[in-house]
Design an enzyme around this catalytic site. Structure first.
Site, PDB file in Angstrom:
ATOM      1  N   GLY A 108       0.874  -1.238  -0.052  1.00 58.24           N
ATOM      2  CA  GLY A 108      -0.122   0.023   0.018  1.00 58.24           C
ATOM      3  C   GLY A 108       0.770   1.527   0.065  1.00 58.24           C
ATOM      4  N   ASP A 159      -5.587   2.301  10.348  1.00 59.16           N
ATOM      5  CA  ASP A 159      -6.987   2.044  10.452  1.00 59.16           C
ATOM      6  C   ASP A 159      -7.169   1.510  12.178  1.00 59.16           C
ATOM      7  OD1 ASP A 159      -9.897   1.256  10.436  1.00 59.16           O
ATOM      8  OD2 ASP A 159      -9.479  -0.294   9.262  1.00 59.16           O
ATOM      9  N   VAL A 213     -11.539   3.175   1.624  1.00 58.60           N
ATOM     10  CA  VAL A 213     -11.011   4.025   0.518  1.00 58.60           C
ATOM     11  C   VAL A 213      -9.927   3.088  -0.359  1.00 58.60           C
ATOM     12  CG1 VAL A 213     -11.266   6.262   1.775  1.00 58.60           C
ATOM     13  CG2 VAL A 213      -9.056   4.888   2.125  1.00 58.60           C
ATOM     14  N   ASP A 217      -5.825  -0.728  -2.119  1.00 62.78           N
ATOM     15  CA  ASP A 217      -6.305  -1.756  -3.146  1.00 62.78           C
ATOM     16  C   ASP A 217      -7.686  -2.106  -2.493  1.00 62.78           C
ATOM     17  OD1 ASP A 217      -5.298  -3.452  -1.079  1.00 62.78           O
ATOM     18  OD2 ASP A 217      -5.870  -5.211  -2.395  1.00 62.78           O
ATOM     19  N   ARG A 272      -4.714   0.152  -7.043  1.00 66.34           N
ATOM     20  CA  ARG A 272      -3.294   0.854  -6.473  1.00 66.34           C
ATOM     21  C   ARG A 272      -2.829   1.836  -7.328  1.00 66.34           C
ATOM     22  NH1 ARG A 272      -2.177  -2.566  -2.073  1.00 66.34           N
ATOM     23  NH2 ARG A 272      -2.590  -4.713  -2.282  1.00 66.34           N
TER      24      ARG A 272
HETATM   25  P1  5GP Z   1      -4.909  -1.865  10.734  1.00 65.11           P
HETATM   26  O1  5GP Z   1      -3.909  -2.812  11.025  1.00 65.11           O
HETATM   27  O2  5GP Z   1      -4.589  -0.418  10.915  1.00 65.11           O
HETATM   28  O3  5GP Z   1      -6.176  -1.948  10.662  1.00 65.11           O
HETATM   29  O4  5GP Z   1      -4.826  -1.600   8.918  1.00 65.11           O
HETATM   30  C1  5GP Z   1      -3.664  -1.135   8.404  1.00 65.11           C
HETATM   31  C2  5GP Z   1      -3.695  -1.723   6.904  1.00 65.11           C
HETATM   32  O5  5GP Z   1      -5.191  -2.060   6.683  1.00 65.11           O
HETATM   33  C3  5GP Z   1      -3.467  -0.556   6.272  1.00 65.11           C
HETATM   34  O6  5GP Z   1      -2.051  -0.581   5.807  1.00 65.11           O
HETATM   35  C4  5GP Z   1      -3.988  -0.981   4.764  1.00 65.11           C
HETATM   36  O7  5GP Z   1      -3.323  -2.012   3.878  1.00 65.11           O
HETATM   37  C5  5GP Z   1      -5.341  -1.697   5.100  1.00 65.11           C
HETATM   38  N1  5GP Z   1      -6.550  -0.722   5.279  1.00 65.11           N
HETATM   39  C6  5GP Z   1      -7.043  -0.058   6.296  1.00 65.11           C
HETATM   40  N2  5GP Z   1      -8.214   0.769   5.995  1.00 65.11           N
HETATM   41  C7  5GP Z   1      -8.137   0.477   4.670  1.00 65.11           C
HETATM   42  C8  5GP Z   1      -9.096   1.089   3.753  1.00 65.11           C
HETATM   43  O8  5GP Z   1     -10.034   1.948   3.850  1.00 65.11           O
HETATM   44  N3  5GP Z   1      -8.839   0.934   2.276  1.00 65.11           N
HETATM   45  C9  5GP Z   1      -7.927  -0.197   1.993  1.00 65.11           C
HETATM   46  N4  5GP Z   1      -7.809  -0.503   0.728  1.00 65.11           N
HETATM   47  N5  5GP Z   1      -7.095  -0.625   2.737  1.00 65.11           N
HETATM   48  C10 5GP Z   1      -6.983  -0.284   4.173  1.00 65.11           C
HETATM   49 MG    MG Z   2      -0.975  -1.549   4.486  1.00 65.20          MG
END
Ligand code: 5GP
Ligand code: MG
Length: 179
Positions: free
Chosen positions: A43, A102, A152, A158, A164
């Site tokens: 990402g 996130d 998003v 993605d 991407r």
């Molecule tokens: P976390 O561990 O903070 O929940 O997630 C981090 C990873 O989840 C990010 O690096 C990303 O790859 C993916 N992610 C989180 N939110 C989104 C989103 O809204 N869209 C996409 N495409 N990937 C997300």
């Molecule tokens: Mg990521």
């Protein structure tokens, strides 16, 4: 691809402005140091390319691939290390580059891994911060934009490996992933 996007949130110009702003800050904050920049695949590939060109420092560029989404539209609680860092980061300042934070669980996983390996400091520069999604108490040091709690895509992010290469960040139409 444009037809699959409900709303453009951050266009190329505003992303470039964010890269310039954070690049300057990082250049100042790490003056005289040679940090390891750790880009989180896949990402953060565009964010890494654009942000790093605004950073005037000697850096080592490394990559890590951790997976939490497993192709869906929601974070899972299970984080897996897909590809590890290529060099020893013991005693080094590490700056993690993320596309989005996130739940914070992937970031926590990486921070713990780096701490265990003896990093001298660990900071995070994320393009997007989805603060409402947080499940663990963690904050990014450098944030491009706060983003609301929507799924998003684009500019590295993605859905099932698509989008991407969109030059902007936008909200994916619900009908694209609900069928
Ligand atoms: P976390 O561990 O903070 O929940 O997630 C981090 C990873 O989840 C990010 O690096 C990303 O790859 C993916 N992610 C989180 N939110 C989104 C989103 O809204 N869209 C996409 N495409 N990937 C997300
Ligand atoms: Mg990521």
């Amino acid at each position: 691809m444009d037809n699959d996007i409900q709303e453009v949130l951050f266009d190329q110009t505003s992303i470039h402005d964010a890269a310039v702003r954070l690049g300057k800050q990082i250049t100042q904050d790490y003056a005289g140091e040679r940090p390891v920049v750790l880009s989180v695949l896949k990402g953060a590939y565009l964010w890494t390319a654009d942000l790093l060109r605004e950073v005037d420092l000697y850096v080592d560029l490394e990559f890590i691939n951790v997976s939490s989404y497993h192709g869906g539209v929601k974070s899972t609680d299970e984080i897996t290390l897909v590809t590890d860092i290529g060099s020893d980061i013991k005693g080094r300042h590490v700056l993690i580059l993320e596309d989005i934070v996130d739940t914070g669980q992937s970031l926590l996983f990486m921070k713990e891994l780096l701490a265990k390996r003896g990093a001298k400091s660990i900071s995070v520069a994320t393009l997007l911060d989805k603060k409402e999604g947080r499940k663990v108490d963690i904050t990014a040091d450098y944030v491009g934009f706060d983003v609301r709690n929507e799924f998003v895509v684009g500019y590295g992010l993605d859905y099932k490996e698509m989008y991407r290469n969109l030059p902007y960040v936008g909200i994916l139409k619900k009908e694209v992933y609900s069928d």
